[in-house]
Design a protein around this motif. Structure first.
Motif, mmCIF file in Angstrom:
data_model
loop_
_atom_site.group_PDB
_atom_site.id
_atom_site.type_symbol
_atom_site.label_atom_id
_atom_site.label_comp_id
_atom_site.label_asym_id
_atom_site.label_seq_id
_atom_site.Cartn_x
_atom_site.Cartn_y
_atom_site.Cartn_z
ATOM 1 N N ALA A 132 -14.424 15.008 -11.527
ATOM 2 C CA ALA A 132 -14.917 13.849 -10.499
ATOM 3 C C ALA A 132 -16.399 14.283 -10.452
ATOM 4 N N PRO A 133 -17.226 13.041 -10.440
ATOM 5 C CA PRO A 133 -18.679 13.217 -10.322
ATOM 6 C C PRO A 133 -18.869 13.732 -8.938
ATOM 7 N N GLY A 162 -15.792 12.363 0.196
ATOM 8 C CA GLY A 162 -14.465 12.585 0.388
ATOM 9 C C GLY A 162 -13.462 12.147 -0.522
ATOM 10 N N GLY A 163 -13.745 11.778 -1.708
ATOM 11 C CA GLY A 163 -12.754 11.075 -2.456
ATOM 12 C C GLY A 163 -12.027 11.876 -3.503
ATOM 13 N N GLU A 164 -10.834 11.507 -3.427
ATOM 14 C CA GLU A 164 -9.792 12.170 -4.439
ATOM 15 C C GLU A 164 -8.788 11.025 -5.117
ATOM 16 N N ILE A 165 -8.487 11.282 -6.284
ATOM 17 C CA ILE A 165 -7.257 10.456 -7.073
ATOM 18 C C ILE A 165 -6.212 10.843 -6.544
ATOM 19 N N ILE A 166 -5.208 9.897 -5.978
ATOM 20 C CA ILE A 166 -3.827 10.239 -5.544
ATOM 21 C C ILE A 166 -2.811 9.805 -6.433
ATOM 22 N N SER A 167 -3.176 8.789 -7.220
ATOM 23 C CA SER A 167 -2.074 8.172 -8.048
ATOM 24 C C SER A 167 -2.815 7.327 -9.388
ATOM 25 N N VAL A 168 -2.260 7.543 -10.457
ATOM 26 C CA VAL A 168 -2.628 6.721 -11.728
ATOM 27 C C VAL A 168 -1.362 6.142 -12.270
ATOM 28 N N ASP A 169 -1.423 4.793 -12.275
ATOM 29 C CA ASP A 169 -0.344 4.066 -12.892
ATOM 30 C C ASP A 169 -0.866 3.226 -14.159
ATOM 31 N N ALA A 170 -0.452 3.988 -15.142
ATOM 32 C CA ALA A 170 -0.858 3.405 -16.629
ATOM 33 C C ALA A 170 -0.071 2.000 -16.831
ATOM 34 N N LYS A 171 1.117 1.816 -16.456
ATOM 35 C CA LYS A 171 1.964 0.686 -16.471
ATOM 36 C C LYS A 171 1.474 -0.608 -16.087
ATOM 37 N N HIS A 172 0.633 -0.285 -14.788
ATOM 38 C CA HIS A 172 0.264 -1.487 -13.929
ATOM 39 C C HIS A 172 -1.450 -1.228 -13.962
ATOM 40 N N SER A 173 -2.113 -0.469 -14.700
ATOM 41 C CA SER A 173 -3.303 -0.210 -15.009
ATOM 42 C C SER A 173 -4.227 -0.148 -13.619
ATOM 43 N N GLU A 174 -3.565 0.792 -12.593
ATOM 44 C CA GLU A 174 -4.153 0.963 -11.637
ATOM 45 C C GLU A 174 -4.412 2.486 -11.290
ATOM 46 N N CYS A 175 -5.553 2.674 -10.344
ATOM 47 C CA CYS A 175 -6.046 3.993 -9.998
ATOM 48 C C CYS A 175 -6.097 3.914 -8.391
ATOM 49 N N PHE A 185 -7.326 6.094 -4.947
ATOM 50 C CA PHE A 185 -8.085 7.175 -4.441
ATOM 51 C C PHE A 185 -7.851 7.156 -2.968
ATOM 52 N N THR A 186 -8.054 8.290 -2.273
ATOM 53 C CA THR A 186 -8.296 8.235 -1.095
ATOM 54 C C THR A 186 -9.799 8.683 -0.743
ATOM 55 N N PHE A 187 -10.336 8.378 0.397
ATOM 56 C CA PHE A 187 -11.657 8.540 0.784
ATOM 57 C C PHE A 187 -11.639 9.008 2.334
ATOM 58 N N THR A 188 -12.348 9.906 2.630
ATOM 59 C CA THR A 188 -12.669 10.298 4.013
ATOM 60 C C THR A 188 -13.792 10.266 4.246
ATOM 61 N N VAL A 189 -14.916 9.424 4.239
ATOM 62 C CA VAL A 189 -16.558 9.473 4.365
ATOM 63 C C VAL A 189 -16.811 10.092 5.682
ATOM 64 N N PRO A 190 -17.806 11.228 5.300
ATOM 65 C CA PRO A 190 -18.334 11.755 6.430
ATOM 66 C C PRO A 190 -19.106 10.604 7.294
ATOM 67 N N LEU A 191 -19.088 11.196 8.425
ATOM 68 C CA LEU A 191 -20.220 10.324 9.311
ATOM 69 C C LEU A 191 -21.717 10.220 8.860
ATOM 70 N N ASP A 192 -21.991 11.468 8.193
ATOM 71 C CA ASP A 192 -23.356 11.577 7.644
ATOM 72 C C ASP A 192 -23.724 10.338 6.666
ATOM 73 N N TYR A 193 -22.675 9.622 6.350
ATOM 74 C CA TYR A 193 -23.005 8.560 5.261
ATOM 75 C C TYR A 193 -22.806 7.148 6.125
ATOM 76 N N CYS A 194 -22.826 7.315 7.237
ATOM 77 C CA CYS A 194 -22.405 5.942 8.072
ATOM 78 C C CYS A 194 -23.594 5.437 8.855
ATOM 79 N N VAL A 230 -8.258 3.169 -1.639
ATOM 80 C CA VAL A 230 -9.302 2.472 -2.541
ATOM 81 C C VAL A 230 -8.535 2.405 -3.726
ATOM 82 N N LYS A 231 -7.799 1.123 -4.107
ATOM 83 C CA LYS A 231 -7.308 0.940 -5.351
ATOM 84 C C LYS A 231 -8.181 0.016 -6.252
ATOM 85 N N GLY A 232 -8.094 0.646 -7.662
ATOM 86 C CA GLY A 232 -8.698 -0.102 -8.578
ATOM 87 C C GLY A 232 -7.832 -0.653 -9.630
#
Length: 135
Positions: A8-9, A16-29, A31-40, A94-96
């Protein structure tokens, strides 16, 4: 999933991002993110550009999930809507979704949900895709 997270970049890790699931059948990915307060701003509101970046990352990874021959995704157009407040220092999902891929173009959707399951932002994207050369 572990290999994707390892490659991951840096910006995903900073948010605070991490991929938690990839569903190739439904073309979905997903992530969970926990954005630090420094980016708020305004104490805990995630800056809009970071919201768009999280959505863009999930959507791009959905294109990779859709087709193993996709080796590059470049966003051509990104439209982001902010119907709620995306807050930092809490877990966001976050789902794509890759809606359609042609030979050179991807049509992608994404959404951010807070811990209560409320959609705080969503996006639609058109991206240029690069495929692995055929032997």
């Amino acid at each position: 999933i572990a290999a994707l997270n390892a490659r991951a970049p840096t910006f995903l890790k900073l948010l605070g991002g991490e991929i938690i699931s990839v569903d190739a059948k439904h073309s979905e990915c997903t992530f969970t993110f926990t954005v630090p307060l420094d980016y708020c701003h305004s104490i805990d509101v995630v800056q809009g550009g970071f919201v768009a970046a999280m959505l863009d990352a999930a959507m791009s990874h959905a294109a990779f999930a859709h087709d193993q021959n996709v080796i590059g995704v470049s966003t051509l157009e990104l439209t982001t809507h902010y119907p709620g407040v995306t807050r930092g220092d809490t877990t966001l999902t976050v789902k794509g979704i890759a809606r359609k891929l042609t030979h050179k173009t991807a049509f992608l959707d994404g959404e951010i949900m807070n811990a209560a399951g409320e959609v705080t932002a969503f996006a639609r994207s058109v991206a240029k895709i690069v495929r692995r050369p055929q032997a």
